[in-house]
Design an enzyme around this catalytic site. Structure first.
Site, PDB file in Angstrom:
ATOM      1  N   GLU A 305       0.827  -1.210   0.000  1.00 54.89           N
ATOM      2  CA  GLU A 305       0.000   0.000   0.000  1.00 54.89           C
ATOM      3  C   GLU A 305       0.863   1.263   0.000  1.00 54.89           C
ATOM      4  O   GLU A 305       0.693   2.124   0.860  1.00 54.89           O
ATOM      5  CB  GLU A 305      -0.902   0.014   1.242  1.00 54.89           C
ATOM      6  CG  GLU A 305      -1.780  -1.218   1.413  1.00 54.89           C
ATOM      7  CD  GLU A 305      -2.463  -1.275   2.787  1.00 54.89           C
ATOM      8  OE1 GLU A 305      -2.123  -0.468   3.686  1.00 54.89           O
ATOM      9  OE2 GLU A 305      -3.348  -2.126   2.955  1.00 54.89           O
ATOM     10  N   GLY A 307       2.169   4.892  -0.465  1.00 56.94           N
ATOM     11  CA  GLY A 307       1.594   6.201  -0.753  1.00 56.94           C
ATOM     12  C   GLY A 307       2.695   7.200  -1.079  1.00 56.94           C
ATOM     13  O   GLY A 307       2.956   7.521  -2.233  1.00 56.94           O
ATOM     14  N   ARG A 344       2.706  19.864   6.544  1.00 50.99           N
ATOM     15  CA  ARG A 344       3.676  18.947   7.134  1.00 50.99           C
ATOM     16  C   ARG A 344       4.687  19.605   8.077  1.00 50.99           C
ATOM     17  O   ARG A 344       4.946  19.062   9.153  1.00 50.99           O
ATOM     18  CB  ARG A 344       4.389  18.133   6.041  1.00 50.99           C
ATOM     19  CG  ARG A 344       3.427  17.253   5.222  1.00 50.99           C
ATOM     20  CD  ARG A 344       4.137  16.306   4.282  1.00 50.99           C
ATOM     21  NE  ARG A 344       4.873  15.300   5.024  1.00 50.99           N
ATOM     22  CZ  ARG A 344       6.179  15.282   5.195  1.00 50.99           C
ATOM     23  NH1 ARG A 344       6.932  16.198   4.631  1.00 50.99           N
ATOM     24  NH2 ARG A 344       6.739  14.349   5.912  1.00 50.99           N
ATOM     25  N   TYR A 348       4.448  18.011  11.651  1.00 52.99           N
ATOM     26  CA  TYR A 348       5.477  17.025  12.013  1.00 52.99           C
ATOM     27  C   TYR A 348       6.868  17.638  12.129  1.00 52.99           C
ATOM     28  O   TYR A 348       7.849  16.890  12.184  1.00 52.99           O
ATOM     29  CB  TYR A 348       5.617  15.936  10.943  1.00 52.99           C
ATOM     30  CG  TYR A 348       4.386  15.324  10.372  1.00 52.99           C
ATOM     31  CD1 TYR A 348       3.505  14.603  11.173  1.00 52.99           C
ATOM     32  CD2 TYR A 348       4.126  15.410   9.010  1.00 52.99           C
ATOM     33  CE1 TYR A 348       2.386  13.999  10.602  1.00 52.99           C
ATOM     34  CE2 TYR A 348       3.015  14.806   8.443  1.00 52.99           C
ATOM     35  CZ  TYR A 348       2.145  14.107   9.253  1.00 52.99           C
ATOM     36  OH  TYR A 348       1.057  13.497   8.690  1.00 52.99           O
ATOM     37  N   CYS A 374      -1.924  33.500  10.503  1.00 53.75           N
ATOM     38  CA  CYS A 374      -1.722  34.065  11.832  1.00 53.75           C
ATOM     39  C   CYS A 374      -1.509  32.974  12.881  1.00 53.75           C
ATOM     40  O   CYS A 374      -2.358  32.737  13.746  1.00 53.75           O
ATOM     41  CB  CYS A 374      -2.902  34.944  12.199  1.00 53.75           C
ATOM     42  SG  CYS A 374      -3.173  36.215  10.958  1.00 53.75           S
ATOM     43  N   GLU A 375      -0.411  32.277  12.765  1.00 55.68           N
ATOM     44  CA  GLU A 375      -0.001  31.233  13.718  1.00 55.68           C
ATOM     45  C   GLU A 375       1.519  31.172  13.700  1.00 55.68           C
ATOM     46  O   GLU A 375       2.119  31.220  12.618  1.00 55.68           O
ATOM     47  CB  GLU A 375      -0.506  29.841  13.278  1.00 55.68           C
ATOM     48  CG  GLU A 375      -1.997  29.658  13.235  1.00 55.68           C
ATOM     49  CD  GLU A 375      -2.636  29.537  14.599  1.00 55.68           C
ATOM     50  OE1 GLU A 375      -1.908  29.299  15.593  1.00 55.68           O
ATOM     51  OE2 GLU A 375      -3.863  29.689  14.677  1.00 55.68           O
ATOM     52  N   TYR A 402       1.012  14.059   0.781  1.00 58.07           N
ATOM     53  CA  TYR A 402       0.539  14.735   1.991  1.00 58.07           C
ATOM     54  C   TYR A 402       0.722  16.247   1.872  1.00 58.07           C
ATOM     55  O   TYR A 402       1.053  16.921   2.851  1.00 58.07           O
ATOM     56  CB  TYR A 402       1.234  14.159   3.240  1.00 58.07           C
ATOM     57  CG  TYR A 402       1.068  12.654   3.310  1.00 58.07           C
ATOM     58  CD1 TYR A 402      -0.183  12.099   3.568  1.00 58.07           C
ATOM     59  CD2 TYR A 402       2.131  11.790   3.047  1.00 58.07           C
ATOM     60  CE1 TYR A 402      -0.366  10.721   3.568  1.00 58.07           C
ATOM     61  CE2 TYR A 402       1.958  10.406   3.052  1.00 58.07           C
ATOM     62  CZ  TYR A 402       0.710   9.890   3.317  1.00 58.07           C
ATOM     63  OH  TYR A 402       0.521   8.529   3.317  1.00 58.07           O
TER      64      TYR A 402
HETATM   65  C1  LIG Z   1      -1.182   6.090   5.081  1.00 55.70           C
HETATM   66  C2  LIG Z   1      -1.321   4.664   4.819  1.00 55.70           C
HETATM   67  C3  LIG Z   1      -0.603   4.061   3.786  1.00 55.70           C
HETATM   68  C4  LIG Z   1       0.407   4.797   2.946  1.00 55.70           C
HETATM   69  O1  LIG Z   1       1.519   5.142   3.719  1.00 55.70           O
HETATM   70  P1  LIG Z   1       2.831   5.793   3.061  1.00 55.70           P
HETATM   71  O2  LIG Z   1       3.735   6.028   4.200  1.00 55.70           O
HETATM   72  O3  LIG Z   1       2.389   7.074   2.423  1.00 55.70           O
HETATM   73  O4  LIG Z   1       3.376   4.843   2.074  1.00 55.70           O
HETATM   74  C5  LIG Z   1      -0.801   2.710   3.560  1.00 55.70           C
HETATM   75  N1  LIG Z   1      -1.662   1.986   4.316  1.00 55.70           N
HETATM   76  C6  LIG Z   1      -2.377   2.537   5.313  1.00 55.70           C
HETATM   77  C7  LIG Z   1      -3.307   1.697   6.092  1.00 55.70           C
HETATM   78  C8  LIG Z   1      -2.234   3.888   5.612  1.00 55.70           C
HETATM   79  O5  LIG Z   1      -2.923   4.424   6.605  1.00 55.70           O
END
Ligand SMILES: *Cc1c(COP(=O)(O)O)cnc(C)c1O
Length: 446
Positions: A305, A307, A344, A348, A374-375, A402
């Site tokens: 998965e 991202g 971000r 973070y 304004c922060e 993100y």
């Molecule tokens: C956010 C998320 C991802 C993707 O994470 P990355 O760090 O962007 O690769 C995959 N699976 C789940 C369940 C997530 O919450």
């Protein structure tokens, strides 16, 4: 609509004496973001001209960078049975989703809204996995209606609710249990998700019981196991530790007669923001395939998965310097993008590279690059040596993941436009918000 910039008005900066010292660090999004004749380009498009033509703040993505990221996974996968489900919360613009769908990607969704987006992008629901700790009934119904591949279930009460919803629809829900393997992903605490104290997943010690319950519920069909241990991970070992624990669980389940079809290792691969060495998919997957083989599990389908690693360095945020403010303690470059556009750093303390799209030759000054909101948390970069003048356009690097998805309207600021560059043309893939957009849906008292 595809557009081409009307080239080439001579640029106001003198670029004849371009200093090599300004280019020692490769742009994080290289080679798709690169210097060409002293101006930062996305593929064949000058970011100076793009920023001037469309205004700032502006998100700019490279189509070729998406394809390259996709290939880095496919090349590592080879002929193994792996489904890549883009973790679409990192960047959910329809054009991005459609591009990945066209390349053959599946999707990891975390809400009904994301389901609506992938369906609108024409993605195949049979390649969609549904994660998230707080799935509501209507979201479960919509996903069952669509026919998603699997629900990644994160708690025992969710199992019960899902079985209920499925039964009421005369359906059976395919489920995987998101297990929390209690491993330290060695990343920022806000993006670490696989530790005992995190809200995500079912504790590994409770997983067997949860599986037994799941197999006894009438509306569920147990098909897999998954985990997602965190984000911006640059080491293999946390993944291998998690995999080990999942494989041990799969063995225990097998002994109870519960056979799984897939194992989902989640996302989390890191990218280079500054000087990190990102974890290449090939480095990780070679080890994962070896582990699966040695445990006799190579018939399991592997699901991933990713991202951030699919889109992070495929985008930049362009912003213009509004004011240079020199105070006793600090020098501030006040720019037209703020924490509402790119959260971000505020959220973070994330580090993003800052590149003037046309670097100047003059001596540099130590700047904090801050937004207009304004922060005090409204900063994009701190303590950067930059040579700046009012009106200069800066590229905030590594903003493809993100970035826009976390943008909001705080201080009544319209969200930026998004652009996809493709060779030497570009497409506006999201219009800049207008004032009318900001107040749509509001009404005054009678
Ligand atoms: C956010 C998320 C991802 C993707 O994470 P990355 O760090 O962007 O690769 C995959 N699976 C789940 C369940 C997530 O919450």
């Amino acid at each position: 609509m595809a557009r081409r910039l009307k080239t080439l008005e001579p640029h106001c900066h003198d670029m004849t004496a371009h200093s090599p010292t300004m280019t020692t660090r490769q742009p994080a999004g290289a080679p798709h973001f690169h210097d060409q004749d002293g101006t930062l380009h996305a593929e064949g498009v000058s970011l100076a001209e793009l920023g001037q033509a469309l205004g700032t703040p502006l998100y700019v993505y490279s189509r070729a960078a998406l394809a390259t990221a996709w290939s880095s996974y496919q090349d590592a996968i080879g002929s193994h049975n792996v489904l890549v489900c883009f973790g679409m919360k990192a960047n959910s613009n329809l054009a991005v989703l459609k591009e990945f769908a066209r390349l053959g990607s599946g999707f990891d969704i975390v809400s009904g809204g994301e389901l609506a987006r992938v369906l609108a992008a024409g993605a195949n629901p049979a390649k969609v996995v549904f994660s998230g700790v707080g799935k509501q009934r209507w979201e479960m119904q919509a996903a069952l209606e669509a026919g998603v591949k699997c629900f990644n279930v994160e708690s025992v009460p969710e199992l019960q609710r899902l079985s209920d919803v499925a039964c009421s629809m005369g359906k059976v829900a395919p489920v995987s249990l998101r297990v929390n393997p209690d491993v330290d992903a060695q990343t920022h605490p806000y993006i670490s998700t696989g530790l005992k104290e995190n809200k995500f997943g079912i504790a590994i010690e409770e997983a067997l019981g949860a599986y037994q319950l799941a197999t006894s519920l009438p509306g569920l069909n147990v098909v897999g196991v998954d985990c997602h241990i965190g984000s911006q991970i640059t080491e293999v070992s946390p993944y291998l530790d998690a995999l080990d624990k999942l494989l041990a669980l799969i063995e225990q389940l097998g002994a109870l007669g519960i056979e799984l079809k897939h194992l989902d290792l989640g996302g989390g691969l890191g990218i280079r923001y500054d000087d990190e060495t990102p974890l290449a998919p090939k480095v990780l997957l070679d080890r994962v395939f070896a582990a699966l083989e040695s445990r006799g599990c190579s018939s399991l389908q592997l699901v991933l998965e990713p991202g951030r690693s699919m889109v992070g360095n495929a985008g930049v945020l362009l912003t213009s310097v509004q004011y240079l403010k020199h105070t006793e303690a600090r020098n501030f470059a006040i720019v037209d993008a703020g924490m509402n556009d790119l959260l971000r750093p505020a959220l973070y303390e994330a580090w993003h590279g800052v590149l003037p799209v046309v670097p100047r030759q003059s001596t540099t000054t130590l700047y904090d690059v801050v937004g207009p909101v304004c922060e005090s948390a409204d900063w994009l970069a701190r303590g950067r040596q930059l040579s700046l003048e009012e009106g200069d356009i800066l590229a905030i690097e590594s903003a493809g993941a993100y970035g826009f998805v976390m943008a909001g309207n705080y201080n009544s600021r319209p969200r930026p436009a998004e652009v996809m560059v493709d060779g030497d043309i570009f497409h506006v893939i999201r219009q800049r918000e207008t004032f009318a957009d900001l107040i749509r849906g509001e009404s005054c008292l009678p």
